[in-house]
Design a protein around this motif. Structure first.
Motif, mmCIF file in Angstrom:
data_model
loop_
_atom_site.group_PDB
_atom_site.id
_atom_site.type_symbol
_atom_site.label_atom_id
_atom_site.label_comp_id
_atom_site.label_asym_id
_atom_site.label_seq_id
_atom_site.Cartn_x
_atom_site.Cartn_y
_atom_site.Cartn_z
ATOM 1 N N ALA A 57 0.678 -1.207 0.013
ATOM 2 C CA ALA A 57 0.057 -0.130 -0.039
ATOM 3 C C ALA A 57 0.847 1.299 0.187
ATOM 4 C CB ALA A 57 -0.937 -0.058 1.082
ATOM 5 N N LYS A 58 2.128 1.219 -0.654
ATOM 6 C CA LYS A 58 3.156 2.301 -0.680
ATOM 7 C C LYS A 58 2.394 3.397 -1.514
ATOM 8 C CE LYS A 58 6.637 0.227 -2.163
ATOM 9 N NZ LYS A 58 6.080 -1.056 -2.040
ATOM 10 N N THR A 59 1.896 3.259 -2.719
ATOM 11 C CA THR A 59 1.299 4.086 -3.765
ATOM 12 C C THR A 59 0.069 4.563 -3.301
ATOM 13 O OG1 THR A 59 2.704 2.988 -5.557
ATOM 14 C CG2 THR A 59 0.597 4.318 -6.201
ATOM 15 N N LEU A 60 -0.947 3.434 -2.814
ATOM 16 C CA LEU A 60 -2.236 4.024 -2.066
ATOM 17 C C LEU A 60 -2.016 4.914 -0.999
ATOM 18 C CD1 LEU A 60 -5.302 3.711 -2.431
ATOM 19 C CD2 LEU A 60 -5.196 1.773 -0.884
ATOM 20 N N ALA A 61 -1.007 4.866 -0.215
ATOM 21 C CA ALA A 61 -0.855 5.564 1.057
ATOM 22 C C ALA A 61 -0.492 7.059 0.442
ATOM 23 C CB ALA A 61 0.070 4.875 1.896
ATOM 24 N N VAL A 62 0.308 7.157 -0.531
ATOM 25 C CA VAL A 62 0.886 8.484 -0.987
ATOM 26 C C VAL A 62 -0.509 9.036 -1.742
ATOM 27 C CG1 VAL A 62 2.415 9.741 -2.386
ATOM 28 C CG2 VAL A 62 3.190 7.844 -1.251
ATOM 29 N N VAL A 109 3.795 20.114 -9.449
ATOM 30 C CA VAL A 109 2.786 19.715 -8.447
ATOM 31 C C VAL A 109 3.245 19.780 -7.105
ATOM 32 C CG1 VAL A 109 1.547 18.508 -10.086
ATOM 33 C CG2 VAL A 109 2.963 17.462 -8.874
ATOM 34 N N ASN A 110 2.454 19.834 -6.071
ATOM 35 C CA ASN A 110 2.698 19.850 -4.864
ATOM 36 C C ASN A 110 3.217 18.462 -4.315
ATOM 37 O OD1 ASN A 110 -0.157 21.867 -4.802
ATOM 38 N ND2 ASN A 110 1.699 22.841 -4.238
ATOM 39 N N PHE A 111 2.774 17.414 -4.951
ATOM 40 C CA PHE A 111 3.177 16.225 -4.402
ATOM 41 C C PHE A 111 3.547 15.282 -5.696
ATOM 42 C CE2 PHE A 111 0.445 17.439 -1.075
ATOM 43 C CZ PHE A 111 0.672 16.987 -0.006
ATOM 44 N N VAL A 112 4.940 14.967 -5.561
ATOM 45 C CA VAL A 112 5.206 14.063 -6.668
ATOM 46 C C VAL A 112 5.786 12.446 -5.992
ATOM 47 C CG1 VAL A 112 7.020 13.561 -8.196
ATOM 48 C CG2 VAL A 112 6.230 15.917 -8.017
ATOM 49 N N LEU A 113 4.891 11.567 -6.641
ATOM 50 C CA LEU A 113 5.018 10.282 -6.377
ATOM 51 C C LEU A 113 5.856 9.649 -7.347
ATOM 52 C CD1 LEU A 113 4.728 7.603 -4.803
ATOM 53 C CD2 LEU A 113 2.547 7.429 -6.198
ATOM 54 N N PRO A 200 -14.014 0.001 -2.019
ATOM 55 C CA PRO A 200 -12.800 0.680 -1.238
ATOM 56 C C PRO A 200 -13.155 2.394 -0.874
ATOM 57 C CG PRO A 200 -11.947 -0.232 -3.334
ATOM 58 C CD PRO A 200 -13.423 -0.327 -3.281
ATOM 59 N N PRO A 201 -12.974 2.525 0.277
ATOM 60 C CA PRO A 201 -13.159 3.852 0.862
ATOM 61 C C PRO A 201 -12.293 4.859 0.436
ATOM 62 C CG PRO A 201 -11.846 2.640 2.555
ATOM 63 C CD PRO A 201 -11.993 1.672 1.377
ATOM 64 N N THR A 202 -12.874 6.059 0.187
ATOM 65 C CA THR A 202 -12.157 7.154 -0.183
ATOM 66 C C THR A 202 -11.987 8.178 0.744
ATOM 67 O OG1 THR A 202 -14.143 8.242 -1.295
ATOM 68 C CG2 THR A 202 -12.841 6.929 -2.660
ATOM 69 N N ALA A 203 -10.980 8.884 0.878
ATOM 70 C CA ALA A 203 -10.652 9.973 1.816
ATOM 71 C C ALA A 203 -11.195 11.400 1.411
ATOM 72 C CB ALA A 203 -9.148 10.012 1.817
#
Length: 351
Positions: A57-62, A109-113, A200-203
């Motif tokens: 869940a690394k990518t999902l967490a980010v 962007v603000n967040f780069v994965l 799956p839930p969404t935040a």
């Protein structure tokens, strides 16, 4: 013109940060340490490297973290045939206007994965180095700053061997934190099955970029006592000259100790953790809590240590255990004043 963000008290900041972390946890099962360290990295204005086997869940967490915190998000899948222009952008000649136009890449962007960052070749790594260190990119002799706040969260797979370019020490040093992502525990695995197998839930979003920048400024103002600062310096120096700190057996183990970025990183990460926990001052326990993730990836061990399966994490844990932390000594007047100023809980008071 941006609307100024109202300042929050330390307790209010801790509450909103706790709400954001809880919202991420509503999607991600377990991995509490990883989620908290993502928030620490954001507040400390540092980049984070997540290392774990596929499917943890690394990518999902980010992605979930970016949704909760707000701002723009981009995922870049790193491959061996990637070139720098694929991520930072390039110049394209416009025949109609008879000039070159600049097309900015997905990193603005603000967040780069940066997914599987260790699959990228050397030229891409050098472009990432400028991006992470200077928070800008160079295209055609001109520099372009990235939006603020800005954070690179990279993932890498420790078991891959084909088509992998190990990150050079200089680039590893640019990451404030390197977090190991383990397999979920048994009860967590069951909860993953229950939560993710149907819908799956969404935040939902809790923060936004202006609030994040205000919280970053608030974290940088968290008080660090000179004794705590000296403790941080001793921890870093112990990685360079362990014999002077009563650990001569580590001298042949550590080939290169932690850099000065580790000193600055320990203080920045400890400040962020203190704010998350609702304090406007840093305790030695804050430093100890972030020491492994800040220092371990900056150490270079000798060949004998690697052959003996000694990990940098074990070395850092030994150093933290051996270097004495400062102990506050209170008289009755100081204890009463501290209780009034910082609202110490009863279990924090000495008997």
């Amino acid at each position: 013109m941006t609307t100024p963000v109202q300042a929050l008290s330390t307790r209010e900041a801790a509450d909103v940060l706790g709400e954001a972390i809880a919202e991420v946890q509503s999607v991600i099962v377990g991995q509490e340490h990883m989620v908290e360290q993502l928030m620490v990295g954001l507040l400390a204005k540092g980049h984070v490297l997540l290392e774990g086997v596929p499917g943890t869940a690394k990518t999902l967490a980010v992605r979930t973290f970016a949704q909760v915190v707000g701002g723009d998000f981009a995922r870049i899948q790193f491959t061996p045939d990637l070139v720098p222009s694929d991520i930072v952008g390039t110049r394209i000649y416009s025949a109609q206007q008879e000039k070159f136009d600049v097309n900015l890449g997905p990193v603005f962007v603000n967040f780069v994965l940066a997914d599987e960052i260790n699959r990228a070749p050397a030229k891409v790594q050098s472009a990432m180095l400028e991006l992470m260190a200077e928070k800008q990119v160079s295209i055609g002799g001109k520099t372009y700053p990235v939006p603020q706040p800005f954070i690179v969260i990279a993932t890498q797979n420790p078991i891959e061997s084909e088509g992998v370019y190990p990150l050079p020490e200089a680039q590893r040093d640019r990451f404030l934190l390197k977090v190991d992502v383990p397999y979920p525990r048994g009860n967590e695995e069951f909860e993953i099955l229950r939560r993710m197998s149907v819908r799956p839930p969404t935040a939902r979003g809790i923060l936004e970029p202006g609030r994040v920048q205000a919280l970053q400024d608030q974290a940088s103002g968290v008080f660090v006592h000179n004794l705590v600062a000296e403790y941080v310096v001793r921890l870093v120096l112990a990685t360079r000259t362990p014999a002077e700190f009563g650990m001569p057996d580590l001298a042949p183990v550590i080939q290169i100790g932690a850099s000065s970025r580790a000193t600055l990183g320990l203080v920045a990460a400890a400040r962020a953790l203190a704010l998350i926990h609702g304090r406007d001052y840093v305790l030695p326990t804050d430093v100890q809590a972030v020491a492994r993730d800040v220092m371990a990836h900056r150490l270079v061990l000798g060949f004998d240590a690697i052959a003996d399966n000694i990990s940098p994490v074990q070395v850092v844990e030994r150093i933290v255990a051996m270097v004495p932390a400062p102990t506050p000594v209170w008289n009755e007047q100081q204890r009463a004043q501290a209780r009034e100023e910082h609202r110490y809980a009863p279990h924090h008071e000495a008997n």
